[in-house]
Design an enzyme around this catalytic site. Structure first.
Site, PDB file in Angstrom:
ATOM      1  N   GLY A   1      21.716  39.469  34.630  1.00  9.71           N
ATOM      2  CA  GLY A   1      21.807  38.031  34.859  1.00  9.71           C
ATOM      3  C   GLY A   1      21.486  37.629  36.284  1.00  9.71           C
ATOM      4  O   GLY A   1      21.275  36.457  36.569  1.00  9.71           O
TER       5      GLY A   1
ATOM      6  N   HIS B   1      16.165  35.747  30.998  1.00  5.58           N
ATOM      7  CA  HIS B   1      17.156  36.816  31.078  1.00  5.58           C
ATOM      8  C   HIS B   1      16.589  38.022  31.808  1.00  5.58           C
ATOM      9  O   HIS B   1      15.384  38.129  32.027  1.00  5.58           O
ATOM     10  CB  HIS B   1      17.661  37.207  29.684  1.00  5.58           C
ATOM     11  CG  HIS B   1      16.678  37.988  28.884  1.00  5.58           C
ATOM     12  ND1 HIS B   1      15.634  37.407  28.227  1.00  5.58           N
ATOM     13  CD2 HIS B   1      16.574  39.314  28.649  1.00  5.58           C
ATOM     14  CE1 HIS B   1      14.935  38.336  27.607  1.00  5.58           C
ATOM     15  NE2 HIS B   1      15.481  39.513  27.852  1.00  5.58           N
ATOM     16  N   CYS B   2      17.487  38.941  32.172  1.00  2.00           N
ATOM     17  CA  CYS B   2      17.104  40.189  32.821  1.00  2.00           C
ATOM     18  C   CYS B   2      18.053  41.281  32.341  1.00  2.00           C
ATOM     19  O   CYS B   2      18.444  41.269  31.176  1.00  2.00           O
ATOM     20  CB  CYS B   2      17.120  40.040  34.347  1.00  2.00           C
ATOM     21  SG  CYS B   2      18.741  39.632  35.030  1.00  2.00           S
ATOM     22  N   LEU B   3      18.456  42.188  33.208  1.00  2.00           N
ATOM     23  CA  LEU B   3      19.395  43.235  32.810  1.00  2.00           C
ATOM     24  C   LEU B   3      20.834  42.737  32.876  1.00  2.00           C
ATOM     25  O   LEU B   3      21.598  42.882  31.942  1.00  2.00           O
ATOM     26  CB  LEU B   3      19.225  44.478  33.694  1.00  2.00           C
ATOM     27  CG  LEU B   3      20.185  45.621  33.375  1.00  2.00           C
ATOM     28  CD1 LEU B   3      19.926  46.187  31.985  1.00  2.00           C
ATOM     29  CD2 LEU B   3      20.078  46.714  34.429  1.00  2.00           C
TER      30      LEU B   3
ATOM     31  N   ILE C   1      20.478  41.468  29.299  1.00  2.00           N
ATOM     32  CA  ILE C   1      20.292  42.197  28.048  1.00  2.00           C
ATOM     33  C   ILE C   1      21.333  43.297  27.888  1.00  2.00           C
ATOM     34  O   ILE C   1      21.588  43.765  26.776  1.00  2.00           O
ATOM     35  CB  ILE C   1      18.848  42.745  27.939  1.00  2.00           C
ATOM     36  CG1 ILE C   1      18.540  43.179  26.509  1.00  2.00           C
ATOM     37  CG2 ILE C   1      18.604  43.845  28.954  1.00  2.00           C
ATOM     38  CD1 ILE C   1      17.076  43.507  26.257  1.00  2.00           C
TER      39      ILE C   1
END
Length: 106
Positions: free
Chosen positions: A73, A69-71, A97
């Site tokens: 996607g 995951h990241c901020l 996230i």
């Protein structure tokens, strides 16, 4: 197809639940170190996208379940594609996230 539609159907909350229920799974946060320090999902390992090749060394078994995951996607999508091209067979982009409703660690 807009950027929002690109990640439609991806639910980070369900992804984190699935990760926690999967034996041997690794939750990877590909955001930068500063972003990670501002708040991350408990148990997430920070391996920024620009050094995602570290996964190949740190988790050499190609069947390791990887939940990325990241901020939003987008970066995690790029990381997941890279890992799949590298031969990993159990990689999931669980999105960003910014949609996570659980507790974060600072």
């Amino acid at each position: 197809m807009g950027l929002f539609n690109l990640f439609a159907g991806v639910d980070i909350n369900k992804g984190v639940e699935e990760c926690r229920a999967t034996e041997g799974a690794v939750l990877i946060d590909v955001r930068g170190a500063d972003e990670y320090r501002q708040g991350h999902i408990p148990g997430a390992i920070n391996i920024p996208l620009d050094v995602v090749n570290r996964v190949l060394v740190e988790y050499p078994k190609k069947d390791t379940p990887l939940f990325v995951h990241c901020l939003s996607g987008a970066r995690s999508g790029r990381a997941a594609s890279f890992l799949q091209r590298a031969g990993y067979v159990n990689v999931k982009n669980i999105g960003g996230i910014n949609s996570y409703s659980g507790r974060v660690v600072r």
